[in-house]
Structures are given as structure tokens and as C-alpha cells.
Design a protein around this motif. Sequence first.
Motif, PDB file in Angstrom:
ATOM      1  N   ALA A   1      28.763 -19.542 -26.143  1.00 31.50           N
ATOM      2  CA  ALA A   1      28.218 -19.271 -24.796  1.00 31.50           C
ATOM      3  C   ALA A   1      28.312 -20.567 -24.084  1.00 31.50           C
ATOM      4  CB  ALA A   1      27.169 -18.344 -24.631  1.00 31.50           C
TER       5      ALA A   1
ATOM      6  N   LEU B   1      27.467   0.417 -24.224  1.00 29.91           N
ATOM      7  CA  LEU B   1      28.127   1.151 -23.240  1.00 29.91           C
ATOM      8  C   LEU B   1      29.625   1.392 -23.087  1.00 29.91           C
ATOM      9  CD1 LEU B   1      26.711   2.979 -21.073  1.00 29.91           C
ATOM     10  CD2 LEU B   1      26.692   0.896 -19.529  1.00 29.91           C
ATOM     11  N   LEU B   2      30.231   0.288 -23.662  1.00 31.27           N
ATOM     12  CA  LEU B   2      31.667   0.171 -23.322  1.00 31.27           C
ATOM     13  C   LEU B   2      32.250   0.747 -24.840  1.00 31.27           C
ATOM     14  CD1 LEU B   2      31.969  -3.342 -21.625  1.00 31.27           C
ATOM     15  CD2 LEU B   2      32.487  -1.132 -20.713  1.00 31.27           C
ATOM     16  N   GLY B   3      31.503   1.325 -25.682  1.00 29.16           N
ATOM     17  CA  GLY B   3      32.097   1.726 -26.782  1.00 29.16           C
ATOM     18  C   GLY B   3      32.711   0.637 -27.805  1.00 29.16           C
ATOM     19  N   ARG B   4      32.291  -0.546 -27.629  1.00 24.59           N
ATOM     20  CA  ARG B   4      32.881  -1.698 -28.471  1.00 24.59           C
ATOM     21  C   ARG B   4      32.265  -1.894 -29.791  1.00 24.59           C
ATOM     22  NH1 ARG B   4      37.845  -3.784 -26.546  1.00 24.59           N
ATOM     23  NH2 ARG B   4      38.044  -3.062 -24.478  1.00 24.59           N
TER      24      ARG B   4
ATOM     25  N   SER C   1      33.971   6.372 -23.450  1.00 24.71           N
ATOM     26  CA  SER C   1      33.902   5.316 -22.767  1.00 24.71           C
ATOM     27  C   SER C   1      35.150   4.333 -23.001  1.00 24.71           C
ATOM     28  CB  SER C   1      32.541   4.288 -23.320  1.00 24.71           C
ATOM     29  OG  SER C   1      32.327   3.420 -22.423  1.00 24.71           O
ATOM     30  N   ARG C   2      35.829   4.183 -24.105  1.00 27.15           N
ATOM     31  CA  ARG C   2      36.900   3.379 -24.265  1.00 27.15           C
ATOM     32  C   ARG C   2      38.008   3.973 -23.870  1.00 27.15           C
ATOM     33  NH1 ARG C   2      34.697   2.876 -29.399  1.00 27.15           N
ATOM     34  NH2 ARG C   2      35.953   4.592 -30.328  1.00 27.15           N
TER      35      ARG C   2
ATOM     36  N   GLY D   1      31.151   6.103 -27.476  1.00 27.00           N
ATOM     37  CA  GLY D   1      31.880   5.118 -27.512  1.00 27.00           C
ATOM     38  C   GLY D   1      33.313   5.641 -27.315  1.00 27.00           C
TER      39      GLY D   1
ATOM     40  N   THR E   1      28.966   0.767 -32.049  1.00 32.96           N
ATOM     41  CA  THR E   1      28.418   1.909 -32.214  1.00 32.96           C
ATOM     42  C   THR E   1      26.837   1.652 -32.466  1.00 32.96           C
ATOM     43  OG1 THR E   1      30.359   2.999 -33.258  1.00 32.96           O
ATOM     44  CG2 THR E   1      27.975   4.157 -33.467  1.00 32.96           C
ATOM     45  N   ASP E   2      26.017   2.364 -31.514  1.00 32.82           N
ATOM     46  CA  ASP E   2      24.618   2.116 -31.412  1.00 32.82           C
ATOM     47  C   ASP E   2      24.029   2.805 -32.915  1.00 32.82           C
ATOM     48  OD1 ASP E   2      21.644   2.239 -31.174  1.00 32.82           O
ATOM     49  OD2 ASP E   2      22.119   4.404 -30.453  1.00 32.82           O
TER      50      ASP E   2
ATOM     51  N   THR F   1      21.537   4.819 -23.264  1.00 33.16           N
ATOM     52  CA  THR F   1      21.869   3.509 -23.051  1.00 33.16           C
ATOM     53  C   THR F   1      22.353   3.197 -21.874  1.00 33.16           C
ATOM     54  OG1 THR F   1      23.058   4.308 -25.305  1.00 33.16           O
ATOM     55  CG2 THR F   1      23.900   2.464 -24.372  1.00 33.16           C
ATOM     56  N   VAL F   2      22.091   2.121 -21.615  1.00 31.94           N
ATOM     57  CA  VAL F   2      22.526   1.464 -20.231  1.00 31.94           C
ATOM     58  C   VAL F   2      23.142  -0.185 -20.537  1.00 31.94           C
ATOM     59  CG1 VAL F   2      20.649   2.516 -18.687  1.00 31.94           C
ATOM     60  CG2 VAL F   2      20.202   0.423 -20.008  1.00 31.94           C
TER      61      VAL F   2
ATOM     62  N   ILE G   1      28.118   4.323 -16.626  1.00 31.21           N
ATOM     63  CA  ILE G   1      26.842   3.667 -16.143  1.00 31.21           C
ATOM     64  C   ILE G   1      25.656   4.108 -17.107  1.00 31.21           C
ATOM     65  CG2 ILE G   1      27.702   3.704 -13.748  1.00 31.21           C
ATOM     66  CD1 ILE G   1      25.842   6.224 -13.298  1.00 31.21           C
ATOM     67  N   ASN G   2      25.712   5.174 -17.756  1.00 21.35           N
ATOM     68  CA  ASN G   2      24.719   5.379 -19.121  1.00 21.35           C
ATOM     69  C   ASN G   2      25.073   6.399 -19.830  1.00 21.35           C
ATOM     70  OD1 ASN G   2      24.269   7.776 -17.519  1.00 21.35           O
ATOM     71  ND2 ASN G   2      22.776   7.020 -16.136  1.00 21.35           N
ATOM     72  N   VAL G   3      24.744   6.299 -20.980  1.00 22.65           N
ATOM     73  CA  VAL G   3      24.867   7.390 -21.986  1.00 22.65           C
ATOM     74  C   VAL G   3      23.332   8.110 -22.551  1.00 22.65           C
ATOM     75  CG1 VAL G   3      25.437   8.098 -24.146  1.00 22.65           C
ATOM     76  CG2 VAL G   3      26.776   6.242 -23.008  1.00 22.65           C
TER      77      VAL G   3
ATOM     78  N   ASP H   1      26.007  -4.018 -22.935  1.00 25.98           N
ATOM     79  CA  ASP H   1      27.555  -3.551 -22.212  1.00 25.98           C
ATOM     80  C   ASP H   1      28.291  -3.344 -23.671  1.00 25.98           C
ATOM     81  OD1 ASP H   1      26.763  -4.038 -19.707  1.00 25.98           O
ATOM     82  OD2 ASP H   1      27.777  -6.066 -19.779  1.00 25.98           O
ATOM     83  N   GLU H   2      28.212  -3.931 -24.691  1.00 26.94           N
ATOM     84  CA  GLU H   2      28.991  -3.722 -25.711  1.00 26.94           C
ATOM     85  C   GLU H   2      28.943  -2.288 -26.291  1.00 26.94           C
ATOM     86  OE1 GLU H   2      26.304  -5.372 -25.556  1.00 26.94           O
ATOM     87  OE2 GLU H   2      25.156  -5.127 -27.505  1.00 26.94           O
TER      88      GLU H   2
ATOM     89  N   THR I   1      22.919 -15.314 -24.010  1.00 25.11           N
ATOM     90  CA  THR I   1      23.969 -15.326 -23.057  1.00 25.11           C
ATOM     91  C   THR I   1      23.699 -14.929 -21.929  1.00 25.11           C
ATOM     92  OG1 THR I   1      24.808 -13.276 -23.786  1.00 25.11           O
ATOM     93  CG2 THR I   1      25.742 -15.028 -25.035  1.00 25.11           C
ATOM     94  N   LYS I   2      24.360 -15.148 -20.849  1.00 20.57           N
ATOM     95  CA  LYS I   2      24.246 -14.868 -19.580  1.00 20.57           C
ATOM     96  C   LYS I   2      23.945 -13.409 -19.134  1.00 20.57           C
ATOM     97  CE  LYS I   2      27.043 -18.768 -18.107  1.00 20.57           C
ATOM     98  NZ  LYS I   2      26.077 -19.735 -18.101  1.00 20.57           N
ATOM     99  N   ASP I   3      24.631 -12.744 -20.139  1.00 20.18           N
ATOM    100  CA  ASP I   3      24.575 -11.307 -19.901  1.00 20.18           C
ATOM    101  C   ASP I   3      22.945 -10.403 -19.841  1.00 20.18           C
ATOM    102  OD1 ASP I   3      27.075 -10.853 -19.720  1.00 20.18           O
ATOM    103  OD2 ASP I   3      27.636 -10.328 -21.734  1.00 20.18           O
ATOM    104  N   ASP I   4      22.237 -11.320 -20.748  1.00 17.56           N
ATOM    105  CA  ASP I   4      21.072 -10.824 -21.285  1.00 17.56           C
ATOM    106  C   ASP I   4      19.811 -10.803 -20.281  1.00 17.56           C
ATOM    107  OD1 ASP I   4      22.353  -9.692 -23.257  1.00 17.56           O
ATOM    108  OD2 ASP I   4      22.246 -11.407 -24.545  1.00 17.56           O
TER     109      ASP I   4
ATOM    110  N   LEU J   1      31.332  -9.567 -27.483  1.00 15.93           N
ATOM    111  CA  LEU J   1      31.068  -8.606 -28.500  1.00 15.93           C
ATOM    112  C   LEU J   1      30.961  -9.084 -29.955  1.00 15.93           C
ATOM    113  CD1 LEU J   1      34.226  -6.825 -26.815  1.00 15.93           C
ATOM    114  CD2 LEU J   1      31.875  -6.332 -26.313  1.00 15.93           C
TER     115      LEU J   1
END
Lengths: 410, 410
Positions: A193, B13-16, A26-27, A23, B18-19, B41-42, A37-39, B10-11, B72-75, A212
Amino acid sequence: MKLSIIIIGDEILLGRVTDTNSGTISRALDPLGFETINVVTVGDNREAITHAVAHALKTADLVITTGGLGPTKDDITKDVLTDIFGGTLMRDPEVTANIHALFDARGIKVNPLTENQAIVPSSCRVIQNRLGTAPIMWFEKNGRILISMPGVPHETEGMLPEVARQIASHFHHNLYFTHSTFITTGITESALAEKLSDWEEHLPPNFHLAYLPDSPIIKLRLDGSDFNPEQLSHTTKELEHKLELILGDLLIHRGDASLAQIVIERLRQRGYTLSSAESCTGGNIAHTITEVAGCSDVYVGSVVSYANEVKIKALGVDPSTLDSEGAVSEPVVRMMAEGVCRLTGADCAVSTSGIAGPGGAVPGKPVGTVWIGVKTPNGFSSKLYHFTGNRNRIIARATATALIDLLSIL
Amino acid sequence: MKLSIIIIGDEILLGRVTDTNSGTISRALDPLGFETINVVTVGDNREAITHAVAHALKTADLVITTGGLGPTKDDITKDVLTDIFGGTLMRDPEVTANIHALFDARGIKVNPLTENQAIVPSSCRVIQNRLGTAPIMWFEKNGRILISMPGVPHETEGMLPEVARQIASHFHHNLYFTHSTFITTGITESALAEKLSDWEEHLPPNFHLAYLPDSPIIKLRLDGSDFNPEQLSHTTKELEHKLELILGDLLIHRGDASLAQIVIERLRQRGYTLSSAESCTGGNIAHTITEVAGCSDVYVGSVVSYANEVKIKALGVDPSTLDSEGAVSEPVVRMMAEGVCRLTGADCAVSTSGIAGPGGAVPGKPVGTVWIGVKTPNGFSSKLYHFTGNRNRIIARATATALIDLLSIL
């Protein structure tokens, strides 16, 4: 440009340690135009690392690995990278000097295992790690870049600005980016949404809205990109303006910030100081606020009154009220908030009393029952909540809700 | 048996966000004999999800995905899984009933977007999610199993026992496992590795030692497996005994536990109660202890005395000592520990005063300077530390060190 991140370490794969490096990276690289694109997380295993690196070098322009560089027998990343990028493992005198400088500063003697951290593949360029003994290694092959970084999060985070600077100067850019964050509360993700559905469907193709959710808040991030910076700025402003109008009262903050940062900023604007009196949140409100650097001009302190005797002795809660109403009650959070303001001299206070579970439920007050009080110079108010989830989640929800309740009054 | 985990969103992958789901799943299935071979992670992206699932189904016996199931539309996870496993998307009446039951319990009306959560591929078997609206879906193809779980961590964690039970009854096992954890402190990872080097080299091939450093402690986990449970138990005991002898005083606890759990257990054995007086740790000691369910019989509370006035008013710290010695000093942590024991009636206290940074350094007291005090019925002791790293790390190190200092005295 595409970024692939590889996290190496049995401890992460086994779930003993939570990865935060991906994270952080990526940030940090998102503003440079890198799309993660992936982790991929793999263990300290030669085949798994080799496969992950080979696949990443085929699909991404930039690959960043973290971990697998420690001095223990487990750590084999450097061997694997030598196999892939060629060269031989050699002792690097500058890394040796860096390790000795780090240990000298702490007054510790360097042992032979640690000295081996200075052995690096001859095929890499080293970026000195000022924060630890594992060197940062920069590799190039067929126009793709791989950077191996340490696994220790504060080293990766601390060295990223320097690494990002070198990445930016290596890759050329003429695409511009904007990222705008909107913090909302008081609505579920699906209802939000639905509310935004029309606006979202008419977004230009170079813009994207991300949800988010971090209950009880939902952050919205609007991302745009364009080769023309003026056009990008103009369209972004128009979209932001329209989104703000649709969000209305749901919007509690523009820009990316934590709830604690928003609260601190609002208190600073009002010229108020804050304290907290915590029972079920057990110090988490204080911890959440004091994670923010520079909070000390508005936050004076907290009393964690876990035991009833502490509520009575430190906060002046009336023992007969505790007896008649119970600790989880409106009068008790009121007395707690008033008591902590008296004790600390703060202008405002939030107070919590509830049942975080899994034990402690009483008839009529199931696990998740939480009273939250807010005192400001304009008076006191309180609300009763029923949170769901396990102990940690109830503590986290009560903490965030207390901060939102305070914000809504300030 | 091999487990591959795919985290979708996305949240993340983008680091917003933490998994934490991958760790939760890995830990839960490890005792069932599943070796996590990777975590991928994708984002919410059709090609990325398709590729990750196809690759995982080739290499692992069991694939678990989390996320990508929101309204939401993302999923788009369900679309992708329908493409891979066949069938069509259909509304499942049992999932619809589950969603309505969940919303009824909270007194909220179900909106159409949320109702669509009940649309699932006809090729899956649904496991009802009692904790949220996203159904859990079990797919089979060519003898491989894929289970799609929700992204919300408390739902995944809460439903895992049921999912693990169904996994166990599907796969057959005759391999037995042992996992023994040893918690050490007071040594660096490399020095510990050197100390254990001989013992480690002579480990039987079916045993493995993992280093899990979480400064200032290092957890060691000895993993063994065998088809013969008696032989496994016998060898494990022998190896454990030898390891304990080598570790000696470095060993602070046998078995997996957090520092806070170890402290609480030790206090309970001694019959002591604990309080804390926190300046630079800002409530994190209280929070760390109160994360442990059932701590209330030994932990009474804390005063977070962030401002000097709170140190004076609530804890009785002498103002002239604050003037002459400064807040970050031995006499002040002594008075804080004594003051909080007086205020709360606790037998023991830990106290902290330091500079967490990034601001606040004064000549002779750089960022990271922390005094830690420990008071027990047998007296008071204190130590001066210089921690490195950023604000969060200094707070975390000071918190853990205070608990270790207390343990060493109890």
C-alpha cells in the motif's frame, strides 16, 4: 445498480455450514454492473426473513435470496414470499414434471415431501431448476426484482448463468466496466500500500484499486467504469501499464487465476511435467493442483509419504539420513523430490516436510517449521520456512509457498 | 441473548474471499447462550458500516464485527466506531508495544502504516491481539456491547477463547443448554424428515431438531435449553435414546465429528493403518485425513496416481488391464488398493478412479463415473458410483463416499 443478497438457513447462521453462495452471486453479477451493497444471513425464522426482504426491497434494485426452500419443516421462505408479494401457494405442473424427471434419471421414487417442492406462490414466475428440486422464483414489486434461488451451492452456481441472462435482459445498461487483476507476492499488504500510495492517490474518480490479500499472495484488482467504452479502455490500459512498472518483480501474474492455474500454465509453456512428494502438506498440493480441470497433461501424481517407512520404501529416502538429520531436514526433502521424479518419471517435483502441529514439535524445530524442496531439470533448491498459525493455516501456507517457489524457478 | 455479527470488507462483499469468521464466532458463542440472529456483510463503506452497526445495536445484546481494520486506505471501521461511540482516535502505547513485539519476533521492521494500527478510539477498551497487528476493541453503549475483531480468520479464531471468556464474565447466565449431534448417511433429507416426523412433532417446546445436510451425510443436531439443569439432562437423555432407536442403521456416529475423524477413531479401535491410492480424487482423501491432527498413528500415506504410468510404476497396476478395461474400472481400483498396501505396508486402503470432468468422458462412462475400492485385512470390495455436479463436487462426493464405504466395512 444495487444488489442485496439474503442467505437463509439456520445451518449457516449457526456456523455449521459456510456460505459460498453470496460470493458466487456477487462475482457473477458484478460484470452486469450490479454493486453488492450487503449480504444478510438470517435463520429459518419468519420475522427475520420478512424483515430482511422488506429492507432489501427498499434499498436495492435487485434482491437475490438463497436457501430456505428444502422440504423439511424448517423451510418457510415460500410462505414469507407469498405474504410479501401476494397470491396463493399453488402446485405448479411444470415444476412437478421437472422433479419427476430428475428423480427418474437417478432411478429414485419421488416421496410426498419432495413433491411439495412444486408448490409455489402464484405471484412468481418460475425458472426451472435443472439441477435440483427447489424451483427458482422471480418476483416483481414496485420496479424491484427479487429472485429466490436454492441453497445448495452447486445448484445456485450451475443455474446462475441462466438467471444472469434473464437479469441482463430485464435491466438496461449503458455503463461499461473493466476489471483487471494483478497477482503479487513477496511483500506485506501495508508495504505494498505504501509503494502504491502515490499512484493510488492520482487514480481518476471512476477507478478504484482493491487489495485482496490471500497470504502469501496479494491480488490487486483495478475496477473502472465509464459511459464511453473507448475512453474506458484507453484509461484502463494507461493505468495498467503504470501499475505494472511500479510492481516490477513483485508481479507474478496478470489476470485472475489461482496459484495452481498459474503453475500449470507455466509448466505447459516450458513443456515440463510435475509431481509432488508431500509429508506435512498431506496431499494438499496434489489436491490444489488437481482441482484445476485439464491438469493431467502436466501433473502426473504425488506420493504422500506421511510415515517414514513410506519415505523410505516409496521414495528411496535413506534411512540413516532420516535417523541423523530427522524427517524435517534439507537432505530429506531433496531425496523426496528426487525419489518422486524417479518413481513417476516427472520432470519436476515439489517436496515438503515439516511440523503442521499442534503436536510434533522437537527441540530446534517448533510447530510451523517446514522444509520445501523444488526439483526441475536444471537442478534442486530448497528453503526452510517458519509458518505461524494453526494446523490448517500451516498446511495452506506450505502448499502455496511450494507453488510460489516452483514458479520462481521455472 | 441475541448476537448480531457484522462482517466488514469489500473483498468478502465482492466474493473474492469467503467469510468463515461469522461461523467461527457463532459456533463459539452458542454454548454461552447467544443466539445469532443475523450476519450482515458490508463493504468498506462509511454509510453501510454505520447503518449496520446502528441497526445491530438496536436489536442485539452483543454485536461482533470483524474486518475493516487493516492499514490500507480502504479500512475505515475505527473512524465509524469513533463517530458512534464517541471519544477521539489516539495512539495506544500498549498496542504499539504489541506490534513491535510481533514484528521483532519475525525479524521485520515496522513501517509507519503498520504503526498506525495502534491508533484506537479513546471510547474503547483494548484486548491485545497476540496474533496480529489489529487491536481487538470492546465498546459499551446503553447496556449493549460491541466488540471489533480482526478480519484475518486465524487471528479471530485464535483470539476467540479469550474474547469469549470476557463476554461470559460480563453477561450473567442461568439458562442451561444441551447440543447433541447424530451423524447419519444413506438417506435423503426429505426421507429422513418423513421418518422423524412423528418424533419431531412431539418434541417439547424447549427442544429443536436441526437438519445439517452435507451430502452424503446428514448431521442432526438436537438443541435444548432449560433453567433447571437436572430436568434438561433427563429430558435430553430420553429424547436422544428414542432418536437413536428410530435412526437405527442410518446412524454412523454420535457426537460432532468430521468423517475423517470418525474413520481415524474407528481405525485406531481396530488397530489398523490406512493408505490411499487416488486417481480422480487427486489427493483430496489424503488431504481430508491429514487435516485431522494426530492422524499419523493410523494414516501412513497415499499415492496420487493421476497418470497411468504412475498407476503402473508406483502401484503395479497391470498395463494390459488398463488397456482392456480402462483406468476407470473395477480391476484397476482393486490393483491400486493392493498396490498401495504393498508399497506402504498399510493394513487398509481406499482407492478411487473416475471422471471428475468437465472433460474426459468416454462412451459408457460419463462425467461423474467413479469406481471406489476398499481393502482391509478381511478382503477387497468395490462399488461403482455416478455422482452429479461440477468437478469440485464430484471430487468432494467421491472423497466422502470412499470414507463412508471404508467405515461400513471396518
